[in-house]
Design a protein around this motif. Structure first.
Motif, PDB file in Angstrom:
ATOM      1  N   ASN A  75      44.566  41.649  43.368  1.00 13.89           N
ATOM      2  CA  ASN A  75      43.902  41.249  44.608  1.00 13.89           C
ATOM      3  C   ASN A  75      44.633  40.098  45.289  1.00 13.89           C
ATOM      4  OD1 ASN A  75      41.762  43.107  44.598  1.00 13.89           O
ATOM      5  ND2 ASN A  75      40.534  41.834  43.229  1.00 13.89           N
ATOM      6  N   GLY A  79      46.392  40.165  48.983  1.00 11.38           N
ATOM      7  CA  GLY A  79      46.037  39.229  50.041  1.00 11.38           C
ATOM      8  C   GLY A  79      47.206  38.813  50.907  1.00 11.38           C
ATOM      9  N   PHE A 259      38.926  36.837  50.322  1.00 11.44           N
ATOM     10  CA  PHE A 259      38.545  37.376  49.011  1.00 11.44           C
ATOM     11  C   PHE A 259      37.030  37.531  48.880  1.00 11.44           C
ATOM     12  CE2 PHE A 259      42.611  35.271  48.700  1.00 11.44           C
ATOM     13  CZ  PHE A 259      43.382  36.260  48.112  1.00 11.44           C
TER      14      PHE A 259
END
Length: 417
Positions: A75, A79, A259
């Protein structure tokens, strides 16, 4: 002393209105009415372009988990699709605006939107992470120039008495894209597949491109951003403070918001199907916040600014402290959405007040600060997620918001003195 609303309006009204050339009135229709219709359709086209390009920039935010899974990265690494886009837009806004400054605005905006269309299509069909990142970087180059070009183009599309209204319509695309475009894109991507959301944005960009070709008049360059004005502007304390507050608030927001999907799923324990609903709640609150800010900034910029920054700081810190209480996510996202949507209106008004007559140059600095902060925020968020832990992002983001609140309170009081 602050600049009065009348002076701000005078600044916005500097550029003369231009006739909507190249569009013939329909048979039996009054030419002046047709001209007015075309002018406002042109304004709406630019507003839709703002919505499309900002939504395209932020769309990965709500779709990070499936994107990361499909291209085989974490993740935090995924990003970077937001980080590198914002970094390129920030670094190239001023030089590319100067480079392309002599191109007719109709052709320039059409060309920039074609880059957005191509970038979204390549993002959707990217076979691996390298191609995905390359597509996002390509779109970043177009973003900064687009933002430097659209405000000056807008005021040339309508008579002087309507320039403030037209500018407000176009710039509302920022907040609406941030707080509604991303949730809608997330919902679409989760109900189908994440690539579908990017195909949808390519279609919207193609519609804007067609609108620019058919509705915008020929608009030769009337003046470009003057890089020689930048050193003097950077010595002007009110403007520097406004840029500092912009940087701190946007870093704080995007550090956490980039996030928010994995945070809600992993830390708050919500089902993935509820995440799109929560982001829609965030978006609806943001649309309301945009209207509220538009009404309150005219009465008191200082109160509106401090209220928005303070509310965002409070929301982030409460989210961090009570992340295990799942129902808290709903009121927190409502307050956060209201606050964030108000911030671009407040910050851009502050920058305009502090521009010392150099609105184009000040705007380029604001664009650099805003997009650079998106990049820094998402980059810091990725580092926090990968090296400290997902649970820490809201605490650190809240710290940036508190710092922004202090800077805004002190700086705005001095500039009002």
């Amino acid at each position: 002393m602050t600049t009065s609303p009348t002076e701000i309006r005078a600044t916005l009204d500097e550029a003369p209105a231009r006739p909507s050339a190249g569009v013939a009135p329909a048979a039996g229709q009054d030419p002046s009415a047709r001209s007015a219709l075309v002018r406002w359709l042109s304004v709406l086209t630019l507003g839709l372009g703002v919505f499309a390009i900002v939504t395209s920039e932020l769309l990965p935010v709500g779709l990070l988990p499936p994107i990361a899974k499909d291209v085989g990265v974490s993740n935090g690494v995924a990003g970077l699709t937001v980080t590198l886009y914002g970094a390129v837009a920030a670094l190239t806004a001023v030089p590319l605006t100067v480079l392309f400054g002599r191109i007719d605005r109709r052709w320039l905006i059409t060309g920039l939107m074609s880059v957005v269309v191509a970038g979204n299509i390549v993002t959707a069909i990217a076979p691996n992470y390298t191609v995905l990142i390359a597509a996002r970087i390509l779109m970043g180059f177009a973003h900064g120039v687009f933002w430097s070009t659209v405000p000056g183009t807008t005021v040339r599309l309508v008579p002087e008495r309507h320039t403030v209204k037209a500018t407000a319509i176009v710039l509302s695309g920022i907040s609406i894209a941030s707080v509604l475009g991303v949730p809608l894109g997330t919902f679409l991507g989760q109900q189908t597949h994440w690539q579908v959301a990017f195909y949808a944005m390519a279609g919207l960009g193609a519609l804007v491109m067609l609108g620019a070709l058919t509705l915008l008049p020929m608009l030769p360059s009337q003046g470009r951003a003057d890089v020689r004005a930048l050193p003097a502007l950077l010595r002007h304390r009110p403007l520097v403070t406004a840029l500092l507050v912009t940087t701190l608030t946007m870093i704080g927001h995007y550090l956490a918001f980039t996030f928010v999907a994995p945070y809600l799923e992993d830390e708050t324990g919500l089902d993935s199907g509820l995440i799109s609903v929560l982001l829609l709640v965030f978006g609806i609150a943001g649309v309301l916040g945009n209207f509220v800010a538009g009404a309150t900034v005219a009465r008191s910029l200082r109160k509106s600014l401090l209220g928005a920054v303070g509310a965002m700081a409070a929301a982030l810190l409460v989210f961090a402290a009570l992340k295990d209480v799942s129902y808290v996510a709903y009121p927190v996202l409502i307050v956060w959405g209201l606050a964030y949507a108000a911030l671009p209106v407040c910050l851009q008004t502050w920058v305009m007040q502090s521009a010392k007559g150099q609105t184009d140059s000040a705007s380029s600095l604001y664009i650099t600060s805003f997009n650079g902060s998106i990049a820094l925020g998402s980059l810091l968020g990725g580092l926090v997620v990968d090296h400290i832990g997902l649970a820490s992002v809201t605490w650190i983001a809240g710290g940036f918001a508190v710092a922004a609140l202090i800077a805004a309170a002190v700086g705005k009081q001095r500039s009002d003195a």
